[in-house]
Design an enzyme around this catalytic site. Structure first.
Site, PDB file in Angstrom:
ATOM      1  CB  THR A  28      -0.964   0.013   1.213  1.00 42.93           C
ATOM      2  OG1 THR A  28      -1.810   1.144   1.114  1.00 42.93           O
ATOM      3  CG2 THR A  28      -0.208   0.056   2.525  1.00 42.93           C
ATOM      4  CG  HIS A  29       1.695   3.832  -2.814  1.00 42.75           C
ATOM      5  ND1 HIS A  29       1.251   2.962  -3.772  1.00 42.75           N
ATOM      6  CD2 HIS A  29       3.002   4.034  -3.061  1.00 42.75           C
ATOM      7  CE1 HIS A  29       2.256   2.651  -4.578  1.00 42.75           C
ATOM      8  NE2 HIS A  29       3.326   3.291  -4.167  1.00 42.75           N
ATOM      9  NE  ARG A  51      12.986   6.355  -5.800  1.00 51.13           N
ATOM     10  CZ  ARG A  51      12.599   6.146  -7.033  1.00 51.13           C
ATOM     11  NH1 ARG A  51      11.345   5.825  -7.302  1.00 51.13           N
ATOM     12  NH2 ARG A  51      13.449   6.255  -8.028  1.00 51.13           N
ATOM     13  CB  SER A  59       9.555   8.304  -9.533  1.00 52.56           C
ATOM     14  OG  SER A  59       8.853   7.146  -9.866  1.00 52.56           O
ATOM     15  CE1 TYR A 114      14.082   1.452  -5.586  1.00 49.37           C
ATOM     16  CE2 TYR A 114      15.557   3.315  -5.894  1.00 49.37           C
ATOM     17  CZ  TYR A 114      14.896   2.218  -6.398  1.00 49.37           C
ATOM     18  OH  TYR A 114      15.058   1.871  -7.711  1.00 49.37           O
TER      19      TYR A 114
END
Length: 148
Positions: A28-29, A51, A59, A114
């Site tokens: 999930t975000h 990130r 992105s 990340y």
């Protein structure tokens, strides 16, 4: 993703997930505050992958340009203003990350970046596997290196 439900699904995603056998993986975000209490206060193990905001913003900008479910920005400046003020999908980057950063010492939360995953994949995979109670040996980790 937990929060994205294609119209073609006959039942809500949460019901589909509930029917899956344990252990389950739920991506999930969503902001931490929006997750069910059973996930954050129960026996679930939570991995949070942060990130670098510059990379994330870039992105997102390009992703939004091809994703019909997100606004299409006319310029980087227009997007950047929304990103900095938290007016993009999933709210403010800083608030999102801070929620999990403040919980990084909880026994059921593993906070990852990340960048660390890219820089030292072997160590990060080892951290993840040990956190999940599924330690991997060097051969298993090496086998994973061939995958993208």
């Amino acid at each position: 993703m937990f929060e994205f439900q294609p119209p073609s699904l006959a039942e809500p995603r949460i019901q589909t997930i509930a029917k899956e056998p344990s252990p389950r993986v739920i991506r999930t975000h969503l902001q931490g505050e929006l997750l069910p209490k059973q996930l954050t206060e129960g026996k679930a193990k939570l991995l949070y992958l942060a990130r670098n905001p510059k990379d994330l913003a870039t992105s997102m900008y390009y992703h939004f340009g091809v994703d019909p479910f997100h606004p299409n920005y006319n310029s980087w400046s227009e997007f950047y203003e929304d990103f900095i003020t938290g007016q993009v999908a999933f709210d403010s980057w800083a608030d999102h990350v801070l929620h999990w950063w403040n919980r990084r010492h909880w026994k059921n939360v593993l906070f990852l970046t990340y960048e660390a995953l890219i820089e030292d994949r072997r160590s990060e995979i080892r951290r993840i596997s040990e956190f999940l109670g599924m330690p991997l040996d060097d051969d298993q980790i090496e086998h994973d290196r061939g995958r993208k």
